[in-house]
Enzyme design. Structure first.
Site, PDB file in Angstrom:
ATOM      1  N   LYS A   1      90.182 141.217   6.895  1.00  0.00           N
ATOM      2  CA  LYS A   1      90.630 139.887   6.426  1.00  0.00           C
ATOM      3  C   LYS A   1      92.016 139.978   5.797  1.00  0.00           C
ATOM      4  O   LYS A   1      92.798 139.029   5.868  1.00  0.00           O
ATOM      5  CB  LYS A   1      89.611 139.287   5.452  1.00  0.00           C
ATOM      6  CG  LYS A   1      88.265 139.035   6.116  1.00  0.00           C
ATOM      7  CD  LYS A   1      87.676 137.683   5.852  1.00  0.00           C
ATOM      8  CE  LYS A   1      86.581 137.397   6.873  1.00  0.00           C
ATOM      9  NZ  LYS A   1      85.492 136.595   6.423  1.00  0.00           N
TER      10      LYS A   1
ATOM     11  N   LYS B   1      82.071 141.348  17.350  1.00  0.00           N
ATOM     12  CA  LYS B   1      80.819 140.701  16.952  1.00  0.00           C
ATOM     13  C   LYS B   1      80.925 139.184  17.102  1.00  0.00           C
ATOM     14  O   LYS B   1      82.013 138.625  16.973  1.00  0.00           O
ATOM     15  CB  LYS B   1      80.431 141.100  15.521  1.00  0.00           C
ATOM     16  CG  LYS B   1      80.913 140.177  14.440  1.00  0.00           C
ATOM     17  CD  LYS B   1      80.252 140.485  13.112  1.00  0.00           C
ATOM     18  CE  LYS B   1      80.797 139.562  12.041  1.00  0.00           C
ATOM     19  NZ  LYS B   1      80.027 138.360  11.801  1.00  0.00           N
TER      20      LYS B   1
ATOM     21  N   LYS C   1      81.305 133.139  13.422  1.00  0.00           N
ATOM     22  CA  LYS C   1      81.461 131.698  13.205  1.00  0.00           C
ATOM     23  C   LYS C   1      82.905 131.251  13.279  1.00  0.00           C
ATOM     24  O   LYS C   1      83.194 130.100  13.564  1.00  0.00           O
ATOM     25  CB  LYS C   1      81.031 131.374  11.774  1.00  0.00           C
ATOM     26  CG  LYS C   1      79.607 131.297  11.521  1.00  0.00           C
ATOM     27  CD  LYS C   1      79.501 130.952  10.050  1.00  0.00           C
ATOM     28  CE  LYS C   1      78.145 131.224   9.517  1.00  0.00           C
ATOM     29  NZ  LYS C   1      78.192 131.462   8.084  1.00  0.00           N
TER      30      LYS C   1
HETATM   31  P1  ATP Z   1      82.390 135.215   9.955  1.00  0.00           P
HETATM   32  O1  ATP Z   1      82.257 136.189  11.098  1.00  0.00           O
HETATM   33  O2  ATP Z   1      83.180 134.020  10.285  1.00  0.00           O
HETATM   34  O3  ATP Z   1      82.779 135.887   8.664  1.00  0.00           O
HETATM   35  P2  ATP Z   1      79.592 135.207  10.164  1.00  0.00           P
HETATM   36  O4  ATP Z   1      79.318 134.658  11.499  1.00  0.00           O
HETATM   37  O5  ATP Z   1      79.592 136.708   9.976  1.00  0.00           O
HETATM   38  O6  ATP Z   1      80.952 134.635   9.674  1.00  0.00           O
HETATM   39  P3  ATP Z   1      78.121 134.992   7.686  1.00  0.00           P
HETATM   40  O7  ATP Z   1      77.765 133.803   6.917  1.00  0.00           O
HETATM   41  O8  ATP Z   1      79.216 135.854   7.152  1.00  0.00           O
HETATM   42  O9  ATP Z   1      78.552 134.560   9.147  1.00  0.00           O
HETATM   43  O10 ATP Z   1      76.834 135.879   7.975  1.00  0.00           O
HETATM   44  C1  ATP Z   1      75.519 135.506   7.651  1.00  0.00           C
HETATM   45  C2  ATP Z   1      74.533 136.590   8.058  1.00  0.00           C
HETATM   46  O11 ATP Z   1      74.545 136.759   9.484  1.00  0.00           O
HETATM   47  C3  ATP Z   1      74.873 137.986   7.488  1.00  0.00           C
HETATM   48  O12 ATP Z   1      73.676 138.638   7.149  1.00  0.00           O
HETATM   49  C4  ATP Z   1      75.542 138.678   8.619  1.00  0.00           C
HETATM   50  O13 ATP Z   1      75.437 140.096   8.549  1.00  0.00           O
HETATM   51  C5  ATP Z   1      74.775 138.122   9.809  1.00  0.00           C
HETATM   52  N1  ATP Z   1      75.580 138.151  11.027  1.00  0.00           N
HETATM   53  C6  ATP Z   1      76.789 137.568  11.192  1.00  0.00           C
HETATM   54  N2  ATP Z   1      77.241 137.761  12.436  1.00  0.00           N
HETATM   55  C7  ATP Z   1      76.285 138.492  13.079  1.00  0.00           C
HETATM   56  C8  ATP Z   1      76.175 139.018  14.409  1.00  0.00           C
HETATM   57  N3  ATP Z   1      77.126 138.815  15.287  1.00  0.00           N
HETATM   58  N4  ATP Z   1      75.057 139.717  14.718  1.00  0.00           N
HETATM   59  C9  ATP Z   1      74.074 139.918  13.817  1.00  0.00           C
HETATM   60  N5  ATP Z   1      74.119 139.453  12.550  1.00  0.00           N
HETATM   61  C10 ATP Z   1      75.216 138.749  12.176  1.00  0.00           C
END
Ligand code: ATP
Ligand code: LTN
Length: 325
Positions: A110, A192, A195
């Site tokens: 980040k 990965k 969002k």
């Molecule tokens: P960003 O990638 O925009 O930071 P995010 O999609 O990772 O957001 P978070 O709110 O940060 O969303 O994550 C919420 C939960 O989902 C956390 O436990 C995180 O580890 C899990 N998570 C996020 N992305 C994945 C993924 N691609 N596969 C499995 N678990 C995920």
């Protein structure tokens, strides 16, 4: 056992969030005391629109319930409504070495992305997360792979605090799935699913069937023809097989056997159907909850009151131990 976890309110909840984190929560709530948080304070570390925050938070509360979190069994609440989170975060700031924060993978990524306006919140983010976890004397933190390092830091902070001020915090265990802890982007299977990426790269928990089909049919796959699980050589197909398996409760081997003499198109069509069917109850429940905002808000207020009782008890002890009375 006490379970704690959270999701940020920004963006849309996608199947990565669901398979990596929320699906585990739904299973854990049957036999444990679960606390699930919408971590709005964490979401302030990147650029956002204050006018949209309220709706984003409500949307996540609806998503939790639609995905199967039962407010009768679990506490669901909004982080900023329990002031002890920010208070404990400050106190933990004073026991955490800066070097532990600058080596965090998420921070490094980040920091590159937000080079121009790098705020201290991005660096201190894992301390707030440690506060979230430690306030509730948490035994277990179910998260996706990307958050494992942060939970490990929370353990280090807890140990350090206990050594310096006396036994105060429970040392939490991280719980990461063997399969599905890192669902990959549909556009780029080396990254990965996230969002904050373009909507074509993820499937939202509430996408309409047509959107789901389009995204899966045009997802990036590997060269070759066989449907075989091999994450290093065939990351695209392996990611789709993982999603298929977790949403159908069929093993990867069973799915490979089913598509032994078939091509990518047949496999993708069947996967799209599986995803559409698996998410259908969530879409239905969400539609129902959208018209019941008062009910959802009442669940959040109740959750806040229940969370406060636990958080305040921990804070009393922390203040005393740190000499703040
Ligand atoms: P960003 O990638 O925009 O930071 P995010 O999609 O990772 O957001 P978070 O709110 O940060 O969303 O994550 C919420 C939960 O989902 C956390 O436990 C995180 O580890 C899990 N998570 C996020 N992305 C994945 C993924 N691609 N596969 C499995 N678990 C995920
Ligand atoms: N940083 C996490 C969200 C989060 C969290 C927590 C998860 C904030 N506080 C406490 C588990 C426990 C993320 O997914 N980005």
């Amino acid at each position: 056992m006490r379970v704690f976890s959270g999701v940020q309110p920004t963006g849309t909840i996608h199947i990565g969030n669901y398979l990596g984190a929320i699906k585990q929560w739904v299973e854990l709530q049957e036999k444990n005391e679960c606390v699930f948080c919408i971590v709005d304070l964490h979401a302030l570390t990147v650029p956002y629109d204050p006018l949209k925050m309220r709706d984003l938070v409500l949307e996540k509360a609806i998503a939790y319930i639609a995905a199967g979190i039962d407010p009768e069994k679990s506490i669901i609440f909004i982080q900023s409504q329990v002031k002890e989170h920010a208070e404990l975060a400050w106190l933990l700031n004073c026991v955490t070495p800066v070097g532990d924060l600058t080596r965090m993978t998420q921070y490094k990524e980040k920091a590159k992305k937000f080079k121009q306006n790098l705020n201290a919140g991005l660096l201190n983010y894992p301390i707030l997360m440690a506060a979230d976890i430690l306030l509730y004397q948490t035994d277990m933190v179910p998260v996706g792979e990307d958050q494992k390092q942060h939970v490990e830091l929370a353990r280090t902070i807890a140990r350090k605090f206990n050594q310096r001020f006396g036994e105060t915090f429970k040392i939490p265990e991280v719980k990461v799935r063997k399969i599905g802890a890192k669902i990959m982007s549909l556009r780029n299977p080396a990254k990965k699913m996230s969002k904050s990426d373009e909507p074509e790269s993820y499937i939202s928990l509430f996408d309409e069937p047509e959107e789901i089909k389009k995204k899966i049919m045009s997802s990036v796959t590997d060269t070759g023809k066989t449907i075989k699980y091999n994450p290093s050589k065939k990351p695209g197909i392996s990611n789709l097989l993982t999603i298929y398996s977790l949403l159908s409760d069929k093993s990867i081997e069973e799915i490979e056997a089913k598509f032994k003499n078939k091509g990518y198109a047949d496999f993708k069509k069947s996967l799209a159907e599986t995803v559409v069917n698996a998410l259908e109850p969530f879409r239905r429940k969400r539609k129902e909850l959208l018209s019941r905002e008062v009910y959802v808000r009442e669940i959040m207020s109740q959750g806040c009151r229940r969370a406060q009782v636990i958080a305040q008890t921990t804070m009393q002890d922390v203040r005393k131990k740190m000499g703040l009375i």
